[in-house]
Scaffold this motif. Structure first.
Motif, PDB file in Angstrom:
ATOM      1  N   LEU A  93      16.569  44.256  32.655  1.00  0.00           N
ATOM      2  CA  LEU A  93      15.303  43.993  33.328  1.00  0.00           C
ATOM      3  C   LEU A  93      14.660  45.302  33.758  1.00  0.00           C
ATOM      4  O   LEU A  93      15.297  46.139  34.415  1.00  0.00           O
ATOM      5  N   ILE A  94      13.392  45.488  33.380  1.00  0.00           N
ATOM      6  CA  ILE A  94      12.623  46.657  33.805  1.00  0.00           C
ATOM      7  C   ILE A  94      11.969  46.370  35.156  1.00  0.00           C
ATOM      8  O   ILE A  94      12.108  47.117  36.109  1.00  0.00           O
ATOM      9  N   ALA A  95      11.220  45.261  35.204  1.00  0.00           N
ATOM     10  CA  ALA A  95      10.463  44.964  36.421  1.00  0.00           C
ATOM     11  C   ALA A  95       9.965  43.529  36.400  1.00  0.00           C
ATOM     12  O   ALA A  95       9.898  42.892  35.352  1.00  0.00           O
ATOM     13  N   THR A  96       9.603  43.070  37.580  1.00  0.00           N
ATOM     14  CA  THR A  96       8.917  41.794  37.745  1.00  0.00           C
ATOM     15  C   THR A  96       7.443  42.092  37.931  1.00  0.00           C
ATOM     16  O   THR A  96       7.062  42.902  38.793  1.00  0.00           O
ATOM     17  N   ALA A  97       6.621  41.454  37.112  1.00  0.00           N
ATOM     18  CA  ALA A  97       5.172  41.661  37.190  1.00  0.00           C
ATOM     19  C   ALA A  97       4.585  40.689  38.198  1.00  0.00           C
ATOM     20  O   ALA A  97       4.627  39.485  37.999  1.00  0.00           O
ATOM     21  N   ASN A  98       4.072  41.192  39.282  1.00  0.00           N
ATOM     22  CA  ASN A  98       3.542  40.365  40.360  1.00  0.00           C
ATOM     23  C   ASN A  98       2.022  40.251  40.223  1.00  0.00           C
ATOM     24  O   ASN A  98       1.331  41.258  40.062  1.00  0.00           O
ATOM     25  N   GLN A  99       1.515  39.048  40.329  1.00  0.00           N
ATOM     26  CA  GLN A  99       0.083  38.848  40.213  1.00  0.00           C
ATOM     27  C   GLN A  99      -0.613  39.304  41.479  1.00  0.00           C
ATOM     28  O   GLN A  99      -0.278  38.841  42.568  1.00  0.00           O
ATOM     29  N   GLY A 100      -1.523  40.234  41.338  1.00  0.00           N
ATOM     30  CA  GLY A 100      -2.300  40.716  42.473  1.00  0.00           C
ATOM     31  C   GLY A 100      -1.636  41.789  43.311  1.00  0.00           C
ATOM     32  O   GLY A 100      -2.202  42.216  44.326  1.00  0.00           O
ATOM     33  N   PRO A 117      -3.136  40.919  35.856  1.00  0.00           N
ATOM     34  CA  PRO A 117      -4.423  40.566  36.469  1.00  0.00           C
ATOM     35  C   PRO A 117      -4.587  39.083  36.782  1.00  0.00           C
ATOM     36  O   PRO A 117      -5.406  38.732  37.623  1.00  0.00           O
ATOM     37  N   ASN A 118      -3.804  38.223  36.108  1.00  0.00           N
ATOM     38  CA  ASN A 118      -3.907  36.780  36.369  1.00  0.00           C
ATOM     39  C   ASN A 118      -2.575  36.111  36.062  1.00  0.00           C
ATOM     40  O   ASN A 118      -1.582  36.794  35.786  1.00  0.00           O
ATOM     41  N   LEU A 119      -2.543  34.789  36.105  1.00  0.00           N
ATOM     42  CA  LEU A 119      -1.283  34.051  35.966  1.00  0.00           C
ATOM     43  C   LEU A 119      -0.868  33.798  34.523  1.00  0.00           C
ATOM     44  O   LEU A 119       0.149  33.132  34.284  1.00  0.00           O
ATOM     45  N   THR A 120      -1.621  34.329  33.554  1.00  0.00           N
ATOM     46  CA  THR A 120      -1.271  34.094  32.155  1.00  0.00           C
ATOM     47  C   THR A 120      -1.140  35.376  31.347  1.00  0.00           C
ATOM     48  O   THR A 120      -0.888  35.321  30.137  1.00  0.00           O
ATOM     49  N   PHE A 121      -1.295  36.538  31.954  1.00  0.00           N
ATOM     50  CA  PHE A 121      -1.363  37.779  31.172  1.00  0.00           C
ATOM     51  C   PHE A 121      -0.721  38.934  31.933  1.00  0.00           C
ATOM     52  O   PHE A 121      -0.868  39.047  33.160  1.00  0.00           O
ATOM     53  N   SER A 122      -0.038  39.808  31.175  1.00  0.00           N
ATOM     54  CA  SER A 122       0.532  41.015  31.752  1.00  0.00           C
ATOM     55  C   SER A 122       0.592  42.091  30.679  1.00  0.00           C
ATOM     56  O   SER A 122       0.644  41.778  29.481  1.00  0.00           O
ATOM     57  N   THR A 123       0.577  43.349  31.110  1.00  0.00           N
ATOM     58  CA  THR A 123       0.781  44.454  30.184  1.00  0.00           C
ATOM     59  C   THR A 123       1.860  45.377  30.724  1.00  0.00           C
ATOM     60  O   THR A 123       2.036  45.527  31.943  1.00  0.00           O
ATOM     61  N   LEU A 124       2.580  45.979  29.791  1.00  0.00           N
ATOM     62  CA  LEU A 124       3.571  47.012  30.085  1.00  0.00           C
ATOM     63  C   LEU A 124       3.186  48.233  29.267  1.00  0.00           C
ATOM     64  O   LEU A 124       2.979  48.119  28.057  1.00  0.00           O
ATOM     65  N   THR A 125       3.068  49.377  29.917  1.00  0.00           N
ATOM     66  CA  THR A 125       2.808  50.625  29.212  1.00  0.00           C
ATOM     67  C   THR A 125       4.069  51.469  29.216  1.00  0.00           C
ATOM     68  O   THR A 125       4.709  51.627  30.256  1.00  0.00           O
ATOM     69  N   ILE A 170      13.433  47.282  21.798  1.00  0.00           N
ATOM     70  CA  ILE A 170      12.625  46.071  21.785  1.00  0.00           C
ATOM     71  C   ILE A 170      12.211  45.808  23.234  1.00  0.00           C
ATOM     72  O   ILE A 170      13.058  45.831  24.135  1.00  0.00           O
ATOM     73  N   TYR A 171      10.931  45.572  23.448  1.00  0.00           N
ATOM     74  CA  TYR A 171      10.431  45.265  24.790  1.00  0.00           C
ATOM     75  C   TYR A 171      10.013  43.787  24.791  1.00  0.00           C
ATOM     76  O   TYR A 171       9.243  43.344  23.942  1.00  0.00           O
ATOM     77  N   LEU A 172      10.531  43.061  25.772  1.00  0.00           N
ATOM     78  CA  LEU A 172      10.348  41.615  25.823  1.00  0.00           C
ATOM     79  C   LEU A 172       9.736  41.196  27.155  1.00  0.00           C
ATOM     80  O   LEU A 172      10.145  41.684  28.204  1.00  0.00           O
ATOM     81  N   CYS A 173       8.779  40.307  27.090  1.00  0.00           N
ATOM     82  CA  CYS A 173       8.325  39.688  28.322  1.00  0.00           C
ATOM     83  C   CYS A 173       8.922  38.294  28.420  1.00  0.00           C
ATOM     84  O   CYS A 173       9.243  37.664  27.406  1.00  0.00           O
ATOM     85  N   SER A 174       9.109  37.846  29.634  1.00  0.00           N
ATOM     86  CA  SER A 174       9.591  36.488  29.861  1.00  0.00           C
ATOM     87  C   SER A 174       8.807  35.880  31.017  1.00  0.00           C
ATOM     88  O   SER A 174       8.185  36.599  31.802  1.00  0.00           O
ATOM     89  N   VAL A 175       8.861  34.553  31.088  1.00  0.00           N
ATOM     90  CA  VAL A 175       8.126  33.870  32.147  1.00  0.00           C
ATOM     91  C   VAL A 175       9.018  32.853  32.825  1.00  0.00           C
ATOM     92  O   VAL A 175       9.944  32.300  32.229  1.00  0.00           O
ATOM     93  N   LEU A 176       8.713  32.602  34.056  1.00  0.00           N
ATOM     94  CA  LEU A 176       9.391  31.597  34.869  1.00  0.00           C
ATOM     95  C   LEU A 176       8.296  30.736  35.473  1.00  0.00           C
ATOM     96  O   LEU A 176       7.344  31.253  36.055  1.00  0.00           O
ATOM     97  N   GLY A 177       8.435  29.424  35.304  1.00  0.00           N
ATOM     98  CA  GLY A 177       7.409  28.563  35.863  1.00  0.00           C
ATOM     99  C   GLY A 177       6.785  27.711  34.790  1.00  0.00           C
ATOM    100  O   GLY A 177       7.328  27.552  33.713  1.00  0.00           O
ATOM    101  N   GLY A 178       5.652  27.152  35.069  1.00  0.00           N
ATOM    102  CA  GLY A 178       5.084  26.182  34.145  1.00  0.00           C
ATOM    103  C   GLY A 178       5.803  24.870  34.325  1.00  0.00           C
ATOM    104  O   GLY A 178       5.915  24.361  35.430  1.00  0.00           O
ATOM    105  N   ARG A 179       6.336  24.344  33.235  1.00  0.00           N
ATOM    106  CA  ARG A 179       6.979  23.040  33.304  1.00  0.00           C
ATOM    107  C   ARG A 179       8.322  23.088  34.021  1.00  0.00           C
ATOM    108  O   ARG A 179       8.777  22.106  34.584  1.00  0.00           O
ATOM    109  N   THR A 180       9.007  24.194  33.915  1.00  0.00           N
ATOM    110  CA  THR A 180      10.289  24.329  34.613  1.00  0.00           C
ATOM    111  C   THR A 180      10.203  25.509  35.545  1.00  0.00           C
ATOM    112  O   THR A 180       9.468  26.462  35.292  1.00  0.00           O
TER     113      THR A 180
END
Lengths: 113, 115
Positions: B45-52, B71-79, B90-100
């Motif tokens: 894990l590199i980091a958790t992307a926090n909205q706002g 910038p919002n609840l559906t998009f993130s960027t890593l530089t 390999i750089y991977l994003c993951s999400v938590l939430g939505g239906r589960t």
């Protein structure tokens, strides 16, 4: 695609055999565990999960066993198929705290026809 | 599960340059994460992307090297900044939430090679 299993332990089985992949986790406070499958060139795919109040959970052709006493997790795949060939990772999390996953080292499963 | 896409899927970059990786989700999610997977290794894990607010970085990773936006609840960027061959991963994003709410689901990954 790029291989993700260059330095991983490998389990080789014949098609139709049952496969057992093992994982030792590190944190006794972990209470949620997930198995992921990663095929070459793809991201990890959720297979099955289990919470610490259970010791066994079954899915379609897969079973996860949890032994909290020795901090051990296993994934059993019934009637293994060539399409099951991939790298398998276990991951642990503590749902009561900051929700981040810690991944195990991974095991490459090779299924021969 | 949420459908997650990443851009680019792969890239070859020169030493000293920077690359921005995008992660797009088809539904609003509570948490987004960025991982690195070095060749033949597991995921870190590199980091958790926090909205706002500023991202939360894990030990060994710093904002100057891996700036993250959400910038919002559906998009993130890593530089990946000022790249060196050791950043080839390999750089991977993951999400938590939505239906589960407990399970993380992963994008397809961005395969970066730095020459």
């Amino acid at each position: 695609g790029e291989s993700v299993g260059l330095h991983l332990p490998t389990l080789s089985v014949q098609e139709g055999d049952n496969s057992i992949i093992n994982c030792a986790y590190s944190n006794s406070a972990s209470d949620y565990f997930i198995w992921y499958k990663q095929e070459s060139g793809k991201g990890p795919q959720f297979i099955i999960d289990i919470r610490s109040n259970m010791d066994k959970r079954q899915g379609q052709r897969v079973t996860v066993l949890l032994n909290k006493t020795v901090k051990h997790l296993s994934l059993q795949i019934a009637a293994t198929q060539p399409g099951d060939s991939a790298v398998y990772f276990c991951a642990e999390n503590s749902l009561s705290g900051y929700s981040t996953l810690t991944f195990g080292k991974g095991t490459m499963l090779l299924v021969s026809p | 599960s949420a459908v997650i896409s990443q851009k680019p899927s792969r890239d070859i970059c020169q030493r000293g340059t920077s690359l921005t990786i995008q992660c797009q989700v088809d539904s609003q999610v509570t948490m987004m994460f960025w991982y690195r997977q070095q060749p033949g290794q597991s995921l870190t894990l590199i980091a958790t992307a926090n909205q706002g607010s500023e991202a939360t970085y894990e030990s060994g990773f710093v904002i100057d090297k891996f700036p993250i936006s959400r910038p919002n609840l559906t998009f993130s960027t890593l530089t990946v900044s000022n790249m060196s061959p050791e950043d080839s991963s390999i750089y991977l994003c993951s999400v938590l939430g939505g239906r589960t709410t407990d399970t993380q689901y992963f994008g397809p990954g961005t395969r970066l090679t730095v020459l």
